[in-house]
Scaffold this active site. Structure first.
Site, PDB file in Angstrom:
ATOM      1  N   LEU A  30       0.630  -1.311  -0.126  1.00 47.09           N
ATOM      2  CA  LEU A  30       0.156   0.192   0.053  1.00 47.09           C
ATOM      3  C   LEU A  30       0.802   1.292  -0.032  1.00 47.09           C
ATOM      4  O   LEU A  30       0.453   2.274  -0.453  1.00 47.09           O
ATOM      5  CB  LEU A  30      -1.007   0.162   1.081  1.00 47.09           C
ATOM      6  CG  LEU A  30      -1.932  -1.005   1.368  1.00 47.09           C
ATOM      7  CD1 LEU A  30      -2.607  -1.045   2.633  1.00 47.09           C
ATOM      8  CD2 LEU A  30      -3.176  -0.842   0.179  1.00 47.09           C
ATOM      9  N   GLY A  31       2.186   1.389   0.390  1.00 41.76           N
ATOM     10  CA  GLY A  31       2.989   2.495   0.611  1.00 41.76           C
ATOM     11  C   GLY A  31       4.391   2.056   1.431  1.00 41.76           C
ATOM     12  O   GLY A  31       4.300   1.123   1.913  1.00 41.76           O
ATOM     13  N   MET A  35       9.485   5.189   8.326  1.00 42.01           N
ATOM     14  CA  MET A  35       9.348   4.273   9.278  1.00 42.01           C
ATOM     15  C   MET A  35       9.158   2.940   9.143  1.00 42.01           C
ATOM     16  O   MET A  35       9.306   1.971   9.946  1.00 42.01           O
ATOM     17  CB  MET A  35       8.177   4.827  10.426  1.00 42.01           C
ATOM     18  CG  MET A  35       8.250   5.986  10.868  1.00 42.01           C
ATOM     19  SD  MET A  35       9.768   6.153  12.314  1.00 42.01           S
ATOM     20  CE  MET A  35       8.701   4.910  13.439  1.00 42.01           C
ATOM     21  N   GLY A  36       8.774   2.635   7.781  1.00 46.77           N
ATOM     22  CA  GLY A  36       8.440   1.036   7.508  1.00 46.77           C
ATOM     23  C   GLY A  36       7.830   1.099   6.145  1.00 46.77           C
ATOM     24  O   GLY A  36       7.221   2.147   5.274  1.00 46.77           O
ATOM     25  N   VAL A  38       3.897  -0.290   4.533  1.00 52.79           N
ATOM     26  CA  VAL A  38       2.492  -0.836   4.707  1.00 52.79           C
ATOM     27  C   VAL A  38       2.108  -1.646   3.493  1.00 52.79           C
ATOM     28  O   VAL A  38       2.111  -1.370   2.302  1.00 52.79           O
ATOM     29  CB  VAL A  38       1.637   0.430   4.695  1.00 52.79           C
ATOM     30  CG1 VAL A  38       0.269   0.139   5.044  1.00 52.79           C
ATOM     31  CG2 VAL A  38       2.329   1.588   5.761  1.00 52.79           C
ATOM     32  N   LYS A  52       1.432  -2.594   9.039  1.00 52.40           N
ATOM     33  CA  LYS A  52       2.732  -1.723   8.781  1.00 52.40           C
ATOM     34  C   LYS A  52       3.906  -2.416   9.461  1.00 52.40           C
ATOM     35  O   LYS A  52       3.911  -2.838  10.628  1.00 52.40           O
ATOM     36  CB  LYS A  52       2.425  -0.534   9.402  1.00 52.40           C
ATOM     37  CG  LYS A  52       3.582   0.540   9.504  1.00 52.40           C
ATOM     38  CD  LYS A  52       3.235   1.859   9.927  1.00 52.40           C
ATOM     39  CE  LYS A  52       4.417   2.910   9.853  1.00 52.40           C
ATOM     40  NZ  LYS A  52       3.994   4.313  10.383  1.00 52.40           N
ATOM     41  N   ASP A 143       2.532  14.385  12.092  1.00 50.42           N
ATOM     42  CA  ASP A 143       2.366  14.346  10.612  1.00 50.42           C
ATOM     43  C   ASP A 143       0.997  14.316   9.868  1.00 50.42           C
ATOM     44  O   ASP A 143       0.860  13.397   8.927  1.00 50.42           O
ATOM     45  CB  ASP A 143       3.320  13.070  10.091  1.00 50.42           C
ATOM     46  CG  ASP A 143       3.923  12.981   8.916  1.00 50.42           C
ATOM     47  OD1 ASP A 143       4.117  14.200   8.321  1.00 50.42           O
ATOM     48  OD2 ASP A 143       4.197  12.115   8.386  1.00 50.42           O
TER      49      ASP A 143
END
Length: 548
Positions: A30-31, A35-36, A38, A52, A143
């Site tokens: 998904l993206g 940070m990581g 998804v 995630k 964010d």
């Protein structure tokens, strides 16, 4: 696609296939971000979720990274709002923390283009409501930006990605001199000076509203350094945005945090401007509705022999798909189905995919709440009003089974094979499972009430009874749904019951029943439900004893 995610879902990378997250089947990406990564995934019940997985190489200090992850988990667990994505699960896989949240279909704000009128107002108010819930939980998001706001087809926004959120009382997670974590263009002036507090999210809200109205952020420049200079020293650029909502956004972007309204004040001022109305979902009916939904219903009527119908209606299907922006990969699928080049099982999957692409509004609503598995769990986790509505949906057959389960279009594999178009079997089964637990609570609850009365009288204390009958019924349904569907909720209820100290025989008997209960049976779950709804009474009685 058979799994129900969009047909253009980016595939897994070769390295992703070695990742193992217990209970979840990764099907695409998904993206990804700092940070990581998804992933799109299916949970053990076949529901779509977003998983995630944290990066281990992001910073040298792994404990710092895990601390961020643990704060994200605690933050999401405290949040209960329809405008905030709910946390479903979390854990560690091969040394890498992960968490699973509900999958939110639709487009993010960055992909929506310019909004205006009621749709813009609905977006602004929904994000403000999300910030109210976030700040009440003691969290700063840090964010908030267009790509972290998903928008349902009815215009309702949902705030995502707490990967850098932190508790208000937590120590800073960036080192001395480190840049603020966030996205240039929505970072507030005080964040550049090392201060994170709720007003920073309000500043970002103002930036998001300007972006939604104009397609551009109010602070832009070729480099992050120039953006920072504009944020610190220049007024926001509204790109022609005018009106009361624009004025409120400007106040939210004040340089001095003390001059900005709070999230609660934002919400009150927005309500004073007018009440947003979600856009009506197309009514699934054989007589009225949008063209795409009616096309799917017509396809359902011809399920027994769909190939001739598909041959006659290829252009209608593709025309509607193009109109809805869902034609990628669909042309070949429709052509192969119409030419009878698919086996029976493949044809089932093709019909299900066509239905999900043409009629993606498969979440029916009752009094504004989604009537599906995730929506019912959200009601069970809510307050008295939500739990009363849940009991109505689950306890009265005419509402959920006859009106919704028999009509709405869904993507569940159970519903799109032999029973395609005949109602949602998942909702029917969910109701029967919850009712099976609830039915086993009434007689033991009646006996428990008598025990409470007798023991309180014998000890000379005032009667501290179970909740009123109507509230008790609502709590029973809500607790039964939570412990029946979610292992973590079952464990939480059991632990809370066993940890509560109350000097009465009736409470000791409830704790003993919970210890001996088999949670794999309806009877065992009923013992947990009974003790859980009686825990407030035990807590009040214990407090009365302590006070003398």
């Amino acid at each position: 696609m058979p799994h129900g995610f969009p047909s253009d879902l980016p595939p897994l990378h070769p390295s992703d296939h070695a990742i193992r997250i217990p209970g979840y089947d990764l099907v695409g990406r998904l993206g990804s971000g700092g940070m990581g990564v998804v992933y799109a995934a299916l949970d053990p019940q076949g529901r779509r979720v977003a998983v995630k997985l944290m990066r281990t190489e992001m910073v040298p200090d792994i404990s710092q990274q895990r601390r961020r992850f643990q704060e994200e988990v605690r933050a999401l667990q405290r949040l209960r709002d329809k405008h905030v994505v709910p946390l479903l699960d979390s854990g560690i896989a091969a040394g890498r923390p992960w968490l699973a949240t509900a999958y939110v279909p639709g487009r993010n704000l960055q992909q929506c283009g310019k909004l205006s009128g009621q749709r813009l107002f609905l977006l602004a108010r929904g994000v403000a409501a999300a910030l109210c819930a976030i700040h009440r939980a003691g969290i700063v998001h840090r964010d908030l930006k267009p790509s972290n706001i998903m928008v349902y087809s009815d215009g309702t926004p949902v705030v995502l990605d707490f990967g850098i959120a932190r508790s208000l009382g937590a120590a800073g997670l960036t080192g001395t001199g480190a840049p603020p974590v966030g996205t240039a263009g929505t970072i507030s002036p005080e964040r550049y000076r090392g201060v994170s507090a709720p007003p920073a999210d309000v500043f970002a809200w103002g930036c998001v509203v300007v972006f939604a109205a104009t397609g551009q952020l109010p602070f832009t420049a070729p480099s992050p350094e120039e953006v920072m200079h504009r944020v610190l020293h220049s007024p926001p650029e509204l790109h022609g945005f005018r009106g009361p909502l624009a004025d409120l956004a400007v106040r939210a972007m004040a340089k001095n945090p003390a001059e900005r309204p709070t999230a609660e004040q934002l919400l009150k001022e927005l309500d004073a401007l007018g009440s947003p109305r979600p856009f009506a979902m197309p009514r699934v009916s054989r007589k009225t509705g949008d063209a795409a939904t009616l096309l799917v219903l017509e396809m359902q009527q011809h399920y027994a022999n769909p190939v001739p119908w598909l041959r006659r209606n290829q252009e209608r299907i593709l025309g509607e798909a193009r109109r809805m922006g869902a034609d990628r990969g669909l042309r070949d699928l429709v052509h192969r189905a119409a030419e009878a080049r698919l086996g029976a099982a493949e044809l089932d999957e093709a019909l299900a995919e066509i239905a999900s692409l043409l009629a993606p509004h498969e979440r029916p609503r009752y009094r504004g709440y989604p009537v599906d598995e995730d929506g019912l769990v959200a009601l069970a986790s809510g307050g008295a009003r939500e739990q009363a509505l849940l009991r109505r949906l689950l306890g009265e057959r005419s509402v959920i089974v006859e009106k919704y389960a028999a009509q709405h279009i869904c993507r569940h594999v159970l519903c799109v094979s032999k029973h395609f178009g005949r109602g949602c079997r998942v909702l029917r089964r969910l109701r029967s499972q919850v009712v099976a637990v609830v039915d086993r609570t009434w007689e033991p609850l009646r006996e428990l009430r008598h025990q409470i009365w007798a023991e309180h009288d014998a000890l000379g204390h005032p009667r501290i009874l179970l909740p009123p009958d109507q509230e008790l019924v609502d709590r029973v349904y809500a607790t039964a749904l939570l412990v029946r569907r979610r292992t973590d909720e079952l464990d939480r209820h059991r632990k809370a019951v066993l940890a509560l100290q109350c000097p009465t025989c009736w409470w000791a008997s409830q704790q003993e029943a919970v210890v001996e209960a088999d949670p794999n049976t309806d009877k065992g779950l009923a013992h947990v439900v009974i003790a859980s709804v009686a825990a407030d009474t035990a807590r009040r009685f214990a407090e009365a004893v302590r006070q003398g």
